[in-house]
Design a protein around this motif. Structure first.
Motif, PDB file in Angstrom:
ATOM      1  N   SER A  86       0.694  -1.408   0.067  1.00  0.00           N
ATOM      2  CA  SER A  86      -0.332  -0.501  -0.339  1.00  0.00           C
ATOM      3  C   SER A  86       1.357   1.531   0.038  1.00  0.00           C
ATOM      4  CB  SER A  86      -0.668  -0.490   1.392  1.00  0.00           C
ATOM      5  OG  SER A  86      -0.323  -0.361   2.373  1.00  0.00           O
ATOM      6  N   VAL A  87       0.320   2.002  -0.535  1.00  0.00           N
ATOM      7  CA  VAL A  87       0.649   4.000  -0.765  1.00  0.00           C
ATOM      8  C   VAL A  87      -0.101   4.571   0.360  1.00  0.00           C
ATOM      9  CG1 VAL A  87       1.433   5.167  -1.793  1.00  0.00           C
ATOM     10  CG2 VAL A  87       2.399   3.200  -2.767  1.00  0.00           C
ATOM     11  N   GLU A  88       0.709   5.181   1.285  1.00  0.00           N
ATOM     12  CA  GLU A  88      -0.544   5.870   1.904  1.00  0.00           C
ATOM     13  C   GLU A  88      -1.724   5.267   1.877  1.00  0.00           C
ATOM     14  OE1 GLU A  88      -0.168   9.909  -0.300  1.00  0.00           O
ATOM     15  OE2 GLU A  88       1.992  10.511  -0.805  1.00  0.00           O
ATOM     16  N   GLY A  89      -1.943   4.388   2.436  1.00  0.00           N
ATOM     17  CA  GLY A  89      -3.121   3.760   2.686  1.00  0.00           C
ATOM     18  C   GLY A  89      -3.707   3.559   2.341  1.00  0.00           C
ATOM     19  N   GLN A  90      -3.573   3.316   0.381  1.00  0.00           N
ATOM     20  CA  GLN A  90      -4.175   2.812  -0.757  1.00  0.00           C
ATOM     21  C   GLN A  90      -3.190   1.093  -0.985  1.00  0.00           C
ATOM     22  OE1 GLN A  90      -6.919   4.317  -1.717  1.00  0.00           O
ATOM     23  NE2 GLN A  90      -6.454   5.713  -0.223  1.00  0.00           N
ATOM     24  N   GLU A  91      -4.510   0.177  -1.331  1.00  0.00           N
ATOM     25  CA  GLU A  91      -3.959  -0.818  -1.317  1.00  0.00           C
ATOM     26  C   GLU A  91      -3.261  -1.238  -2.594  1.00  0.00           C
ATOM     27  OE1 GLU A  91      -6.196  -0.641   1.077  1.00  0.00           O
ATOM     28  OE2 GLU A  91      -5.616  -1.781   2.901  1.00  0.00           O
ATOM     29  N   MET A  92      -2.412  -1.385  -3.551  1.00  0.00           N
ATOM     30  CA  MET A  92      -2.455  -1.094  -4.378  1.00  0.00           C
ATOM     31  C   MET A  92      -1.733  -2.190  -5.392  1.00  0.00           C
ATOM     32  SD  MET A  92      -2.781   2.134  -4.632  1.00  0.00           S
ATOM     33  CE  MET A  92      -1.793   2.744  -5.885  1.00  0.00           C
ATOM     34  N   LEU A  93      -1.573  -3.693  -4.640  1.00  0.00           N
ATOM     35  CA  LEU A  93      -1.269  -4.896  -4.631  1.00  0.00           C
ATOM     36  C   LEU A  93      -1.640  -5.812  -3.533  1.00  0.00           C
ATOM     37  CD1 LEU A  93       1.786  -6.516  -7.097  1.00  0.00           C
ATOM     38  CD2 LEU A  93       1.135  -7.091  -4.660  1.00  0.00           C
ATOM     39  N   ILE A  94      -2.493  -6.677  -3.662  1.00  0.00           N
ATOM     40  CA  ILE A  94      -2.275  -7.988  -3.245  1.00  0.00           C
ATOM     41  C   ILE A  94      -1.886  -8.768  -3.125  1.00  0.00           C
ATOM     42  CG2 ILE A  94      -4.780  -8.954  -3.385  1.00  0.00           C
ATOM     43  CD1 ILE A  94      -5.327  -8.992  -0.703  1.00  0.00           C
ATOM     44  N   ALA A  95      -1.094 -10.158  -3.140  1.00  0.00           N
ATOM     45  CA  ALA A  95      -0.766 -11.368  -3.186  1.00  0.00           C
ATOM     46  C   ALA A  95      -0.851 -12.794  -1.643  1.00  0.00           C
ATOM     47  CB  ALA A  95       1.051 -10.948  -3.649  1.00  0.00           C
ATOM     48  N   ALA A  96      -0.554 -13.897  -2.283  1.00  0.00           N
ATOM     49  CA  ALA A  96      -0.682 -14.985  -1.693  1.00  0.00           C
ATOM     50  C   ALA A  96       0.091 -16.049  -2.082  1.00  0.00           C
ATOM     51  CB  ALA A  96      -2.237 -15.101  -1.520  1.00  0.00           C
ATOM     52  N   ALA A  97       0.246 -17.214  -1.458  1.00  0.00           N
ATOM     53  CA  ALA A  97       0.289 -18.122  -1.461  1.00  0.00           C
ATOM     54  C   ALA A  97       0.483 -19.444  -0.308  1.00  0.00           C
ATOM     55  CB  ALA A  97       2.219 -18.232  -2.219  1.00  0.00           C
ATOM     56  N   PRO A  98       0.746 -20.776  -1.070  1.00  0.00           N
ATOM     57  CA  PRO A  98       0.705 -21.816   0.020  1.00  0.00           C
ATOM     58  C   PRO A  98       1.602 -22.352   1.315  1.00  0.00           C
ATOM     59  CG  PRO A  98       0.858 -22.750  -2.732  1.00  0.00           C
ATOM     60  CD  PRO A  98       0.518 -21.108  -2.389  1.00  0.00           C
ATOM     61  N   ALA A  99       1.540 -22.596   1.303  1.00  0.00           N
ATOM     62  CA  ALA A  99       2.560 -23.226   2.442  1.00  0.00           C
ATOM     63  C   ALA A  99       4.452 -23.822   1.448  1.00  0.00           C
ATOM     64  CB  ALA A  99       2.728 -23.665   3.816  1.00  0.00           C
ATOM     65  N   ASP A 100       3.954 -24.493   0.969  1.00  0.00           N
ATOM     66  CA  ASP A 100       4.623 -25.571   0.221  1.00  0.00           C
ATOM     67  C   ASP A 100       5.489 -24.659  -1.215  1.00  0.00           C
ATOM     68  OD1 ASP A 100       5.732 -27.513  -2.306  1.00  0.00           O
ATOM     69  OD2 ASP A 100       4.085 -28.358  -1.924  1.00  0.00           O
ATOM     70  N   ARG A 101       7.040 -24.860  -0.423  1.00  0.00           N
ATOM     71  CA  ARG A 101       7.852 -23.745  -1.735  1.00  0.00           C
ATOM     72  C   ARG A 101       7.883 -23.847  -2.924  1.00  0.00           C
ATOM     73  NH1 ARG A 101      12.177 -21.064   2.067  1.00  0.00           N
ATOM     74  NH2 ARG A 101      10.863 -21.323   4.187  1.00  0.00           N
ATOM     75  N   ALA A 102       7.477 -25.469  -3.262  1.00  0.00           N
ATOM     76  CA  ALA A 102       7.617 -26.053  -4.668  1.00  0.00           C
ATOM     77  C   ALA A 102       6.249 -25.257  -5.197  1.00  0.00           C
ATOM     78  CB  ALA A 102       7.534 -26.881  -4.462  1.00  0.00           C
ATOM     79  N   LEU A 103       5.954 -24.190  -4.662  1.00  0.00           N
ATOM     80  CA  LEU A 103       4.259 -24.447  -5.264  1.00  0.00           C
ATOM     81  C   LEU A 103       4.452 -22.258  -6.219  1.00  0.00           C
ATOM     82  CD1 LEU A 103       1.499 -26.144  -3.621  1.00  0.00           C
ATOM     83  CD2 LEU A 103       2.557 -25.893  -5.770  1.00  0.00           C
ATOM     84  N   ASP A 119       1.759 -13.738 -11.348  1.00  0.00           N
ATOM     85  CA  ASP A 119       1.956 -15.158 -11.085  1.00  0.00           C
ATOM     86  C   ASP A 119       3.404 -14.470 -10.459  1.00  0.00           C
ATOM     87  OD1 ASP A 119      -0.398 -16.716 -11.550  1.00  0.00           O
ATOM     88  OD2 ASP A 119       1.030 -16.423 -13.664  1.00  0.00           O
ATOM     89  N   ALA A 120       3.201 -15.755  -9.428  1.00  0.00           N
ATOM     90  CA  ALA A 120       5.059 -14.944  -8.717  1.00  0.00           C
ATOM     91  C   ALA A 120       6.041 -16.906  -9.101  1.00  0.00           C
ATOM     92  CB  ALA A 120       5.317 -15.434  -7.148  1.00  0.00           C
ATOM     93  N   PRO A 121       7.436 -16.554  -8.838  1.00  0.00           N
ATOM     94  CA  PRO A 121       7.827 -17.918  -8.950  1.00  0.00           C
ATOM     95  C   PRO A 121       7.401 -18.975  -8.011  1.00  0.00           C
ATOM     96  CG  PRO A 121       9.477 -16.465  -8.932  1.00  0.00           C
ATOM     97  CD  PRO A 121       7.883 -15.641  -9.256  1.00  0.00           C
ATOM     98  N   PRO A 122       8.481 -20.150  -8.238  1.00  0.00           N
ATOM     99  CA  PRO A 122       7.542 -20.876  -6.696  1.00  0.00           C
ATOM    100  C   PRO A 122       8.434 -20.949  -6.069  1.00  0.00           C
ATOM    101  CG  PRO A 122       8.489 -22.229  -9.068  1.00  0.00           C
ATOM    102  CD  PRO A 122       8.602 -21.314  -9.212  1.00  0.00           C
ATOM    103  N   GLY A 123       8.471 -20.642  -4.616  1.00  0.00           N
ATOM    104  CA  GLY A 123       8.618 -20.826  -3.502  1.00  0.00           C
ATOM    105  C   GLY A 123       7.585 -20.251  -2.199  1.00  0.00           C
ATOM    106  N   GLY A 124       6.426 -20.349  -2.704  1.00  0.00           N
ATOM    107  CA  GLY A 124       6.011 -20.461  -1.383  1.00  0.00           C
ATOM    108  C   GLY A 124       5.271 -19.670  -0.930  1.00  0.00           C
ATOM    109  N   ILE A 125       4.645 -19.243   0.560  1.00  0.00           N
ATOM    110  CA  ILE A 125       4.323 -17.757   1.331  1.00  0.00           C
ATOM    111  C   ILE A 125       5.531 -16.730   1.627  1.00  0.00           C
ATOM    112  CG2 ILE A 125       4.473 -18.883   3.474  1.00  0.00           C
ATOM    113  CD1 ILE A 125       2.623 -15.636   1.947  1.00  0.00           C
ATOM    114  N   GLU A 126       6.947 -18.116   2.215  1.00  0.00           N
ATOM    115  CA  GLU A 126       8.108 -17.338   2.634  1.00  0.00           C
ATOM    116  C   GLU A 126       8.777 -16.365   1.381  1.00  0.00           C
ATOM    117  OE1 GLU A 126       8.242 -17.063   5.197  1.00  0.00           O
ATOM    118  OE2 GLU A 126       7.336 -18.082   5.888  1.00  0.00           O
TER     119      GLU A 126
END
Length: 172
Positions: A86-103, A119-126
């Motif tokens: 977020s920039v100055e309280g305005q959400e601009m991007l939201i992301a999520a991922a599973p725990a599995d680092r292969a996903l 899309d993000a590369p594999p690596g899971g939520i970390e």
């Protein structure tokens, strides 16, 4: 005895019908992220509530990220957590991922009134929490951690032109 039973039943029903207290109501959240139909600086608010895997709309500027607004229909897939830029309280991007680092993870931004899925590369939520590149059709968004709950979001178009935004990167 009937009177005691009636009073006890009334108290039980009243206690069960009350919702737990929350620091933020659904209305507060909608106001914060932008409810459909709201007008900001004379521009009609976008009404799309689902994200699509597509190029930004014709004539849209990928460097003009918009307030996410209503994201109730966005499917970021299975997730073990998520992050919001977020920039100055305005959400601009939201992301999520599973725990599995292969996903891989997923994210969404709003450009030209359209919610776009990235899309993000594999690596899971970390991987998402530490900062990563989210790729869409014709553009990308790189989140680089710059401090606790702080990050830079660098948007790049297909030609390689870039624009950076400084903001907050809050993860759960």
């Amino acid at each position: 005895m009937n009177r005691i039973l009636t009073v006890a039943t009334a108290l039980l029903v009243a206690g069960c019908s009350q919702e737990p207290a929350s620091s933020e109501t659904a209305g507060d959240f909608a106001d914060r992220v932008g409810a459909p139909g709201a007008v900001a600086e004379g521009v009609p608010a976008p009404v799309e509530t689902t994200a699509v895997k597509a190029a930004p709309p014709a004539n849209a500027d990928v460097f003009q990220l918009e307030k996410l607004g209503n994201i109730g229909g966005v499917d970021l897939g299975p997730r073990a957590g998520g992050c919001t830029f977020s920039v100055e309280g305005q959400e601009m991007l939201i992301a999520a991922a599973p725990a599995d680092r292969a996903l891989p993870g997923k994210a969404t931004v709003r450009i030209g009134g359209q919610l776009l899925l990235l899309d993000a590369p594999p690596g899971g939520i970390e991987q998402v929490r530490s900062g990563t590149t989210f790729t869409g059709e014709g553009f990308s968004a790189l989140v680089t951690r710059t401090g606790p709950d702080r990050a830079s979001l660098t948007v790049a178009d297909a030609a390689g032109t870039q624009k950076a935004f400084a903001g907050n990167w809050v993860c759960s």
